[in-house]
Design an enzyme around this catalytic site. Sequence first.
Site, PDB file in Angstrom:
ATOM      1  N   GLY A  76     -46.705 -33.102  -4.091  1.00 22.24           N
ATOM      2  CA  GLY A  76     -46.238 -34.489  -4.057  1.00 22.24           C
ATOM      3  C   GLY A  76     -46.394 -35.038  -5.460  1.00 22.24           C
ATOM      4  O   GLY A  76     -47.526 -35.249  -5.910  1.00 22.24           O
ATOM      5  N   HIS A  77     -45.301 -35.167  -6.191  1.00 26.31           N
ATOM      6  CA  HIS A  77     -45.356 -35.597  -7.592  1.00 26.31           C
ATOM      7  C   HIS A  77     -44.812 -37.021  -7.709  1.00 26.31           C
ATOM      8  O   HIS A  77     -43.650 -37.269  -7.421  1.00 26.31           O
ATOM      9  CB  HIS A  77     -44.550 -34.624  -8.471  1.00 26.31           C
ATOM     10  CG  HIS A  77     -45.144 -33.241  -8.499  1.00 26.31           C
ATOM     11  ND1 HIS A  77     -44.593 -32.204  -9.199  1.00 26.31           N
ATOM     12  CD2 HIS A  77     -46.268 -32.737  -7.923  1.00 26.31           C
ATOM     13  CE1 HIS A  77     -45.355 -31.132  -9.045  1.00 26.31           C
ATOM     14  NE2 HIS A  77     -46.362 -31.418  -8.266  1.00 26.31           N
ATOM     15  N   LEU A 126     -57.319 -42.459 -17.397  1.00 20.83           N
ATOM     16  CA  LEU A 126     -58.491 -42.934 -18.147  1.00 20.83           C
ATOM     17  C   LEU A 126     -58.853 -44.347 -17.685  1.00 20.83           C
ATOM     18  O   LEU A 126     -60.019 -44.719 -17.577  1.00 20.83           O
ATOM     19  CB  LEU A 126     -58.189 -42.927 -19.654  1.00 20.83           C
ATOM     20  CG  LEU A 126     -59.381 -43.289 -20.534  1.00 20.83           C
ATOM     21  CD1 LEU A 126     -60.379 -42.136 -20.584  1.00 20.83           C
ATOM     22  CD2 LEU A 126     -58.947 -43.655 -21.948  1.00 20.83           C
ATOM     23  N   GLY A 133     -52.153 -45.569 -17.149  1.00 16.80           N
ATOM     24  CA  GLY A 133     -51.553 -46.289 -16.027  1.00 16.80           C
ATOM     25  C   GLY A 133     -50.455 -45.444 -15.429  1.00 16.80           C
ATOM     26  O   GLY A 133     -49.969 -44.515 -16.076  1.00 16.80           O
ATOM     27  N   ASP A 183     -52.751 -32.908  -8.122  1.00 12.74           N
ATOM     28  CA  ASP A 183     -52.681 -34.369  -8.188  1.00 12.74           C
ATOM     29  C   ASP A 183     -53.239 -34.944  -9.482  1.00 12.74           C
ATOM     30  O   ASP A 183     -53.788 -36.049  -9.516  1.00 12.74           O
ATOM     31  CB  ASP A 183     -53.421 -34.999  -6.979  1.00 12.74           C
ATOM     32  CG  ASP A 183     -52.851 -34.518  -5.661  1.00 12.74           C
ATOM     33  OD1 ASP A 183     -51.637 -34.265  -5.609  1.00 12.74           O
ATOM     34  OD2 ASP A 183     -53.617 -34.388  -4.695  1.00 12.74           O
ATOM     35  N   GLY A 217     -51.120 -38.231   2.748  1.00 11.68           N
ATOM     36  CA  GLY A 217     -51.822 -39.514   2.875  1.00 11.68           C
ATOM     37  C   GLY A 217     -53.330 -39.363   3.072  1.00 11.68           C
ATOM     38  O   GLY A 217     -54.039 -40.348   3.259  1.00 11.68           O
ATOM     39  N   GLN A 233     -49.456 -28.004  -7.739  1.00  9.36           N
ATOM     40  CA  GLN A 233     -50.884 -27.747  -7.465  1.00  9.36           C
ATOM     41  C   GLN A 233     -51.671 -27.660  -8.780  1.00  9.36           C
ATOM     42  O   GLN A 233     -51.303 -28.326  -9.723  1.00  9.36           O
ATOM     43  CB  GLN A 233     -51.071 -26.482  -6.608  1.00  9.36           C
ATOM     44  CG  GLN A 233     -50.574 -26.630  -5.162  1.00  9.36           C
ATOM     45  CD  GLN A 233     -49.080 -26.447  -4.982  1.00  9.36           C
ATOM     46  OE1 GLN A 233     -48.525 -25.465  -5.436  1.00  9.36           O
ATOM     47  NE2 GLN A 233     -48.433 -27.372  -4.321  1.00  9.36           N
ATOM     48  N   LYS A 293     -49.142 -34.772 -12.748  1.00  7.18           N
ATOM     49  CA  LYS A 293     -48.116 -33.904 -13.361  1.00  7.18           C
ATOM     50  C   LYS A 293     -46.739 -34.568 -13.339  1.00  7.18           C
ATOM     51  O   LYS A 293     -46.006 -34.518 -14.320  1.00  7.18           O
ATOM     52  CB  LYS A 293     -48.044 -32.558 -12.607  1.00  7.18           C
ATOM     53  CG  LYS A 293     -49.336 -31.745 -12.679  1.00  7.18           C
ATOM     54  CD  LYS A 293     -49.251 -30.466 -11.875  1.00  7.18           C
ATOM     55  CE  LYS A 293     -49.204 -30.671 -10.389  1.00  7.18           C
ATOM     56  NZ  LYS A 293     -50.410 -31.251  -9.787  1.00  7.18           N
TER      57      LYS A 293
HETATM   58  P1  GDP Z   1     -49.231 -34.834  -9.270  1.00  6.43           P
HETATM   59  O1  GDP Z   1     -49.205 -34.148  -7.941  1.00  6.43           O
HETATM   60  O2  GDP Z   1     -50.034 -34.090 -10.280  1.00  6.43           O
HETATM   61  O3  GDP Z   1     -47.864 -35.182  -9.785  1.00  6.43           O
HETATM   62  O4  GDP Z   1     -50.007 -36.204  -9.039  1.00  6.43           O
HETATM   63  P2  GDP Z   1     -49.802 -37.238  -7.810  1.00  6.43           P
HETATM   64  O5  GDP Z   1     -48.514 -37.935  -7.985  1.00  6.43           O
HETATM   65  O6  GDP Z   1     -50.040 -36.554  -6.512  1.00  6.43           O
HETATM   66  O7  GDP Z   1     -51.047 -38.187  -8.022  1.00  6.43           O
HETATM   67  C1  GDP Z   1     -51.248 -38.871  -9.228  1.00  6.43           C
HETATM   68  C2  GDP Z   1     -51.304 -40.379  -8.918  1.00  6.43           C
HETATM   69  O8  GDP Z   1     -51.836 -41.047 -10.030  1.00  6.43           O
HETATM   70  C3  GDP Z   1     -49.945 -40.988  -8.689  1.00  6.43           C
HETATM   71  O9  GDP Z   1     -50.077 -42.022  -7.749  1.00  6.43           O
HETATM   72  C4  GDP Z   1     -49.557 -41.545 -10.056  1.00  6.43           C
HETATM   73  O10 GDP Z   1     -48.668 -42.636  -9.979  1.00  6.43           O
HETATM   74  C5  GDP Z   1     -50.907 -41.988 -10.561  1.00  6.43           C
HETATM   75  N1  GDP Z   1     -51.081 -41.929 -12.026  1.00  6.43           N
HETATM   76  C6  GDP Z   1     -50.618 -41.019 -12.923  1.00  6.43           C
HETATM   77  N2  GDP Z   1     -51.116 -41.281 -14.157  1.00  6.43           N
HETATM   78  C7  GDP Z   1     -51.909 -42.364 -14.039  1.00  6.43           C
HETATM   79  C8  GDP Z   1     -52.733 -43.094 -14.967  1.00  6.43           C
HETATM   80  O11 GDP Z   1     -52.849 -42.779 -16.139  1.00  6.43           O
HETATM   81  N3  GDP Z   1     -53.429 -44.164 -14.458  1.00  6.43           N
HETATM   82  C9  GDP Z   1     -53.352 -44.531 -13.143  1.00  6.43           C
HETATM   83  N4  GDP Z   1     -54.059 -45.569 -12.753  1.00  6.43           N
HETATM   84  N5  GDP Z   1     -52.585 -43.863 -12.246  1.00  6.43           N
HETATM   85  C10 GDP Z   1     -51.894 -42.793 -12.681  1.00  6.43           C
HETATM   86  P1  IMO Z   2     -49.526 -31.269  -6.206  1.00 13.09           P
HETATM   87  O1  IMO Z   2     -48.412 -30.443  -6.789  1.00 13.09           O
HETATM   88  C1  IMO Z   2     -53.366 -31.275  -4.153  1.00 13.09           C
HETATM   89  C2  IMO Z   2     -54.052 -28.112  -1.214  1.00 13.09           C
HETATM   90  C3  IMO Z   2     -54.176 -28.490   0.252  1.00 13.09           C
HETATM   91  C4  IMO Z   2     -55.170 -27.436   0.709  1.00 13.09           C
HETATM   92  C5  IMO Z   2     -54.731 -26.206  -0.076  1.00 13.09           C
HETATM   93  C6  IMO Z   2     -53.818 -25.262   0.713  1.00 13.09           C
HETATM   94  O2  IMO Z   2     -49.105 -32.582  -5.669  1.00 13.09           O
HETATM   95  O3  IMO Z   2     -50.678 -31.337  -7.139  1.00 13.09           O
HETATM   96  P2  IMO Z   2     -51.252 -25.423   1.399  1.00 13.09           P
HETATM   97  O4  IMO Z   2     -50.530 -26.430   2.249  1.00 13.09           O
HETATM   98  O5  IMO Z   2     -50.741 -25.275   0.023  1.00 13.09           O
HETATM   99  O6  IMO Z   2     -51.411 -24.092   2.093  1.00 13.09           O
HETATM  100  O7  IMO Z   2     -52.767 -26.003   1.293  1.00 13.09           O
HETATM  101  O8  IMO Z   2     -54.041 -26.680  -1.211  1.00 13.09           O
HETATM  102  N1  IMO Z   2     -52.798 -28.550  -1.881  1.00 13.09           N
HETATM  103  C7  IMO Z   2     -52.753 -29.547  -2.783  1.00 13.09           C
HETATM  104  N2  IMO Z   2     -53.728 -30.389  -3.209  1.00 13.09           N
HETATM  105  N3  IMO Z   2     -52.129 -31.337  -4.703  1.00 13.09           N
HETATM  106  C8  IMO Z   2     -51.153 -30.481  -4.283  1.00 13.09           C
HETATM  107  O9  IMO Z   2     -49.964 -30.429  -4.892  1.00 13.09           O
HETATM  108  C9  IMO Z   2     -51.437 -29.566  -3.262  1.00 13.09           C
HETATM  109  N4  IMO Z   2     -50.720 -28.609  -2.618  1.00 13.09           N
HETATM  110  C10 IMO Z   2     -51.571 -27.989  -1.790  1.00 13.09           C
HETATM  111  O10 IMO Z   2     -54.671 -29.804   0.374  1.00 13.09           O
HETATM  112  O11 IMO Z   2     -56.461 -27.771   0.254  1.00 13.09           O
HETATM  113 MG    MG Z   3     -49.606 -34.557  -5.916  1.00 12.40          MG
END
Ligand code: GDP
Ligand code: IMO
Ligand code: MG
Length: 430
Positions: free
Chosen positions: A40-41, A331, A414, A13, A301, A223, A16
Site C-alpha cells: 500500500g503506497h 522526521l 511531511g 511502510d 487498516g 515491502q 516509498k
Molecule cells: P510505503 O508503503 O512505504 O509507500 O508507505 P505507506 O504509504 O504505507 O506509509 C507511509 C505513510 O507515511 C503514508 O501515510 C504517507 O503519506 C506518510 N508519509 C510519508 N512521508 C512522510 C513524512 O515525511 N512525514 C509524515 N508525517 N508522513 C509521511
Molecule cells: P508496503 O509495500 C508492511 C507484511 C504483512 C505480514 C507479512 C506477510 O506497503 O511497504 P503477506 O500478505 O505479504 O504474505 O504478509 O508481510 N507486509 C507488509 N507490511 N508493508 C507492506 O507493504 C507489506 N506487505 C506485506 O503485514 O506481516
Molecule cells: Mg505501505
Amino acid sequence: MSNTVLIGAQWGDEGKGKIIDVLTRDVDWIVRYQGGNNAGHTVEIGDQKYVLHLVPSGILTEGKKCVIGNGVVIDPVALVNELKEVVDRGISIKDRFFISDRAHVVLPYHGAIDSTREQDSKAGEKIGTTKRGIGPGYGDKAARIGLRMIDLIDPEFPAFLRSRVDRNNRILSALGADELDYNGILSSYQSAAEYLAPFITDTITLLNAAIHDGDSVLFEGAQGTMLDIDYGTYPFVTSSNASAGGACTGSGVAPHRINQVVGVIKAYTTRVGEGPFPTELFDEDGQKLRDVGHEYGATTGRPRRCGWFDAVVAKYSAMISGINFWALTKLDVLDGFETIRICTGYKCDGKVLETVPANIRALEKCEPVYEDFKGWLEPTTDVAEFSKLPKQAKAYVRRLTEITGVPVGILSVGPNRASTMDLRDIDLED
Ligand code: GDP
Ligand code: IMO
Ligand code: MG
C-alpha cells in the site's frame, strides 16, 4: 537520472510511495518488480491522496511510463479496480501502462488458503499476513503450478482454471474451508482479462530496448528488507525478494544496468503483522509514534507496531542492497519527543550483536542497546532547507548518517510532495 532501485530498508511502510513520486520527475519509466497487492503506497499531491497497491506510483505523473514486472504476483480483479479508480480520477493510462506477460496470477484459492492457514496457525506461528493470497501465489509459482498473465488471456484459460480450482477445492475442503465456485471465478477473471489484455506484453524486451535507447528507469520496491523472504525475519516475512536483488530478477534488467540504490527509512521503526521487532515500544512513546505518525496500515487498516530507529537493521539493509543514500522520512513525527533513541546493537546472552541474527528465537530475546538523543521540540514540517532545521534535528540526521555509514540524500518532513528536501549536493555540516 540513471537507473535507480528504491527499496524499503525496514519492515515496509517507510514512505516509498512518497519518495517514488518525488523521484519520478527525473526518470522515464517506473517499474514494480515484486510483491502484489499486499503493498500500500501512499502519495499525497496537494489535497489529493492516492493509495496504490499494484500500479506503480509513477502513474500519478503524466507522461511517465509504468510497468508491472514479471516478479510481481497480480490479482487481476484487484488490478482492474485499482486502474478504474486511477482513470476515474482523471489519469490516463493509455500507451503508458504495461503488464508483464510472465507475471503470475493470484487466484481466489490463494486468498482462501492464505486466510485458512492464518486461522489454523497456533499462537506464535501466525504470520499476520494481509490475506491477499501472496504466499500461496508465490508458492504455486515455485511449485510450477501457477498461471501467468499470458495464460489469463489464452483461449484455453477456462481449462487451465478448471483443473486448478478442482485441485484447490479438494485442499480447501480437507482444511475444513468452503469450496470455491468455478463459474464465478471464471466470469470475474475473464472480464478482468478483457480489460487488461491491451496492457499485457513482453515488458522485458520493452524495458531493455528503452534502456538501450537511453531512457532511465526507477524500480519501485514493495515491502522492506526485513520482510524479504531470504534476508528478513523468516518465517515472519513476505514471499518475495524485497531487497535490491529482486529488481533484476523481477524485471529482466541486468545488474550492471543498475546505477544506484536508494533505501527508504523512517526516522523510527514500524512493523505490521507478527514477528520479532527488537525496538518495539509498548509504552506511551509507542502510542505517541502511532498517533502522530498515523501508523495504521494503508492496505489493511491494522495499527502498526511502533518503536525507535534500529541502526542494526539499517546497516544490515544497506549491506544487502548496497544502498547509496537514504531517503529519511517522517522526521517531523519526532518533533514532540523530549528524548529520542537510536538502537546501535542487540544484547544477546551477554554479547552485543551488530548485525541481524538468522535465529529469530534468539532475536526475540535480544535487548536493544540505545544511544539517547535530545529532542528538538519544534515543528519541522514547514522547513524547506536543511540549514533551517532545529539544531538538534540536524544533529540527529548527521548521527544517523554516521552510525549507518550511509548519507541521507533525501529528507522528508511531511506526507506531501512539497515537504521534501534534496540533500544530495548539500554539506550537512553547514
Ligand atoms: P510505503 O508503503 O512505504 O509507500 O508507505 P505507506 O504509504 O504505507 O506509509 C507511509 C505513510 O507515511 C503514508 O501515510 C504517507 O503519506 C506518510 N508519509 C510519508 N512521508 C512522510 C513524512 O515525511 N512525514 C509524515 N508525517 N508522513 C509521511
Ligand atoms: P508496503 O509495500 C508492511 C507484511 C504483512 C505480514 C507479512 C506477510 O506497503 O511497504 P503477506 O500478505 O505479504 O504474505 O504478509 O508481510 N507486509 C507488509 N507490511 N508493508 C507492506 O507493504 C507489506 N506487505 C506485506 O503485514 O506481516
Ligand atoms: Mg505501505
